[in-house]
Motif scaffolding. Structure first.
Motif, mmCIF file in Angstrom:
data_model
loop_
_atom_site.group_PDB
_atom_site.id
_atom_site.type_symbol
_atom_site.label_atom_id
_atom_site.label_comp_id
_atom_site.label_asym_id
_atom_site.label_seq_id
_atom_site.Cartn_x
_atom_site.Cartn_y
_atom_site.Cartn_z
ATOM 1 N N LEU A 109 0.846 -1.196 0.000
ATOM 2 C CA LEU A 109 0.000 0.000 0.000
ATOM 3 C C LEU A 109 0.881 1.245 0.000
ATOM 4 N N THR A 110 0.505 2.238 -0.811
ATOM 5 C CA THR A 110 1.237 3.499 -0.852
ATOM 6 C C THR A 110 0.281 4.663 -0.588
ATOM 7 N N GLY A 111 0.849 5.775 -0.183
ATOM 8 C CA GLY A 111 0.025 6.945 0.099
ATOM 9 C C GLY A 111 -0.539 6.900 1.508
ATOM 10 N N GLU A 112 -1.223 7.983 1.874
ATOM 11 C CA GLU A 112 -1.842 8.082 3.204
ATOM 12 C C GLU A 112 -3.334 8.318 3.036
ATOM 13 N N ALA A 113 -4.122 7.448 3.618
ATOM 14 C CA ALA A 113 -5.573 7.535 3.484
ATOM 15 C C ALA A 113 -6.120 8.701 4.300
ATOM 16 N N PRO A 114 -6.889 9.627 3.672
ATOM 17 C CA PRO A 114 -7.484 10.744 4.416
ATOM 18 C C PRO A 114 -8.335 10.270 5.588
ATOM 19 N N GLY A 115 -9.027 9.134 5.396
ATOM 20 C CA GLY A 115 -9.877 8.609 6.459
ATOM 21 C C GLY A 115 -9.089 8.235 7.698
ATOM 22 N N ALA A 116 -7.834 7.834 7.518
ATOM 23 C CA ALA A 116 -6.997 7.486 8.667
ATOM 24 C C ALA A 116 -6.589 8.730 9.439
ATOM 25 N N LYS A 117 -6.511 9.883 8.736
ATOM 26 C CA LYS A 117 -6.141 11.144 9.402
ATOM 27 C C LYS A 117 -7.276 11.664 10.271
ATOM 28 N N VAL A 146 -3.653 4.298 -1.681
ATOM 29 C CA VAL A 146 -4.812 4.429 -0.790
ATOM 30 C C VAL A 146 -5.092 5.892 -0.447
ATOM 31 N N SER A 147 -4.493 6.829 -1.181
ATOM 32 C CA SER A 147 -4.596 8.251 -0.830
ATOM 33 C C SER A 147 -5.976 8.856 -1.071
ATOM 34 N N GLN A 148 -6.922 8.067 -1.604
ATOM 35 C CA GLN A 148 -8.277 8.584 -1.810
ATOM 36 C C GLN A 148 -9.289 7.942 -0.853
ATOM 37 N N LEU A 149 -8.823 7.090 0.026
ATOM 38 C CA LEU A 149 -9.756 6.354 0.889
ATOM 39 C C LEU A 149 -10.222 7.180 2.089
ATOM 40 N N GLU A 150 -11.527 7.372 2.163
ATOM 41 C CA GLU A 150 -12.149 7.994 3.327
ATOM 42 C C GLU A 150 -12.686 6.887 4.238
ATOM 43 N N VAL A 151 -13.197 7.272 5.410
ATOM 44 C CA VAL A 151 -13.773 6.297 6.329
ATOM 45 C C VAL A 151 -14.925 5.565 5.641
ATOM 46 N N GLY A 152 -14.887 4.252 5.678
ATOM 47 C CA GLY A 152 -15.930 3.451 5.045
ATOM 48 C C GLY A 152 -15.595 3.007 3.637
ATOM 49 N N ASP A 153 -14.552 3.597 3.037
ATOM 50 C CA ASP A 153 -14.152 3.215 1.679
ATOM 51 C C ASP A 153 -13.289 1.951 1.712
ATOM 52 N N SER A 154 -13.244 1.276 0.581
ATOM 53 C CA SER A 154 -12.402 0.090 0.474
ATOM 54 C C SER A 154 -11.951 -0.096 -0.972
ATOM 55 N N ILE A 155 -10.911 -0.882 -1.160
ATOM 56 C CA ILE A 155 -10.409 -1.241 -2.485
ATOM 57 C C ILE A 155 -10.393 -2.762 -2.577
ATOM 58 N N SER A 156 -10.926 -3.292 -3.660
ATOM 59 C CA SER A 156 -10.935 -4.740 -3.854
ATOM 60 C C SER A 156 -10.081 -5.102 -5.062
ATOM 61 N N VAL A 157 -9.881 -6.388 -5.268
ATOM 62 C CA VAL A 157 -9.092 -6.858 -6.411
ATOM 63 C C VAL A 157 -9.676 -6.335 -7.720
ATOM 64 N N ALA A 158 -10.993 -6.241 -7.794
ATOM 65 C CA ALA A 158 -11.650 -5.778 -9.016
ATOM 66 C C ALA A 158 -11.290 -4.339 -9.363
ATOM 67 N N ASP A 159 -10.836 -3.560 -8.381
ATOM 68 C CA ASP A 159 -10.491 -2.155 -8.614
ATOM 69 C C ASP A 159 -9.083 -1.973 -9.173
ATOM 70 N N LEU A 160 -8.297 -3.021 -9.173
ATOM 71 C CA LEU A 160 -6.921 -2.907 -9.663
ATOM 72 C C LEU A 160 -6.904 -2.762 -11.182
ATOM 73 N N PRO A 161 -5.966 -1.968 -11.708
ATOM 74 C CA PRO A 161 -5.868 -1.808 -13.159
ATOM 75 C C PRO A 161 -5.468 -3.125 -13.824
#
Length: 209
Positions: A109-117, A146-161
């Motif tokens: 994972l790279t970046g910092e999730a806004p939801g974690a802040k 993961v720099s676009q993840l807010e609280v409640g957001d998630s990324i799945s395998v289907a979201d990968l390029p």
């Protein structure tokens, strides 16, 4: 250019011979492949560890056994002695550079999730991806931003390029990363006490649902 590892054939498989190899800084192993048979070998332990550290777990190596033609191999498996944390055995697989194979690739994972802040908790349920590719196209690692993840957001395998060099074979619905909401004071206050009597449920009412 692939790193070359030098190995020698191992004829003596007795425990005493194997211990002597390890005391001399060698690690016993085996090299095998489709329609290639098995060959017992030994090679320098530190040389192997350095090559894997520099080139990666899924790197292609040229394994020169005695004076034979170097073989294109991958480190298929290895065993460690848990107390001394020493390499005690390795398996090399002879690869066909034209044939696809299934391997595990590290997920980073790279970046910092806004939801974690803002108080959320970033979780990574999956640390390796199942990848199918020709040996030269196997990635050293796969990164996920993961720099676009807010609280409640998630990324799945289907979201990968989708890549034209490899295929990810994990279930598309598998969660890679998610930001969970923190427990709130209201949640704690509303949680039933251990001393509370359990709520009685009308079985007839349940059947009518």
């Amino acid at each position: 250019m692939a790193t070359t590892l030098k190995a020698v054939k191992r004829e003596d498989h007795k425990g005493s011979a194997t211990r002597k190899l390890r005391l001399n800084g060698q690690v016993p192993g085996i090299v095998y492949g489709k329609e290639k048979g098995n060959t017992s070998i030994s090679l320098d332990s530190l040389e192997l560890i350095k090559a894997v550290r520099d080139d990666g777990r899924n790197a292609i190596f040229k394994l020169a056994v005695d004076s034979g033609q170097p073989l294109e191999v991958m480190l298929h498996d290895y065993q460690m002695e848990p107390i001394k944390d020493e390499l005690v055995h390795v398996d090399f697989y002879i690869v066909d550079m034209k044939e696809e194979m299934d391997v595990e690739v590290a997920l980073v994972l790279t970046g910092e999730a806004p939801g974690a802040k803002t108080g959320g908790v970033l979780q990574q349920p999956l640390y390796e991806l199942q990848v199918r590719a020709k040996p030269k196209n196997i990635p050293e690692e796969i990164t996920v931003d993961v720099s676009q993840l807010e609280v409640g957001d998630s990324i799945s395998v289907a979201d990968l390029p989708i890549s034209d060099k490899y295929e990810i074979t994990d279930d598309p619905d598998t969660t890679i990363a998610t930001v969970l909401a923190p427990d709130t004071i209201e949640d704690v206050e509303e949680a039933p006490s251990e001393n509370d009597e359990p709520e009685l449920v009308d079985p007839d009412a349940e059947g009518k649902k």
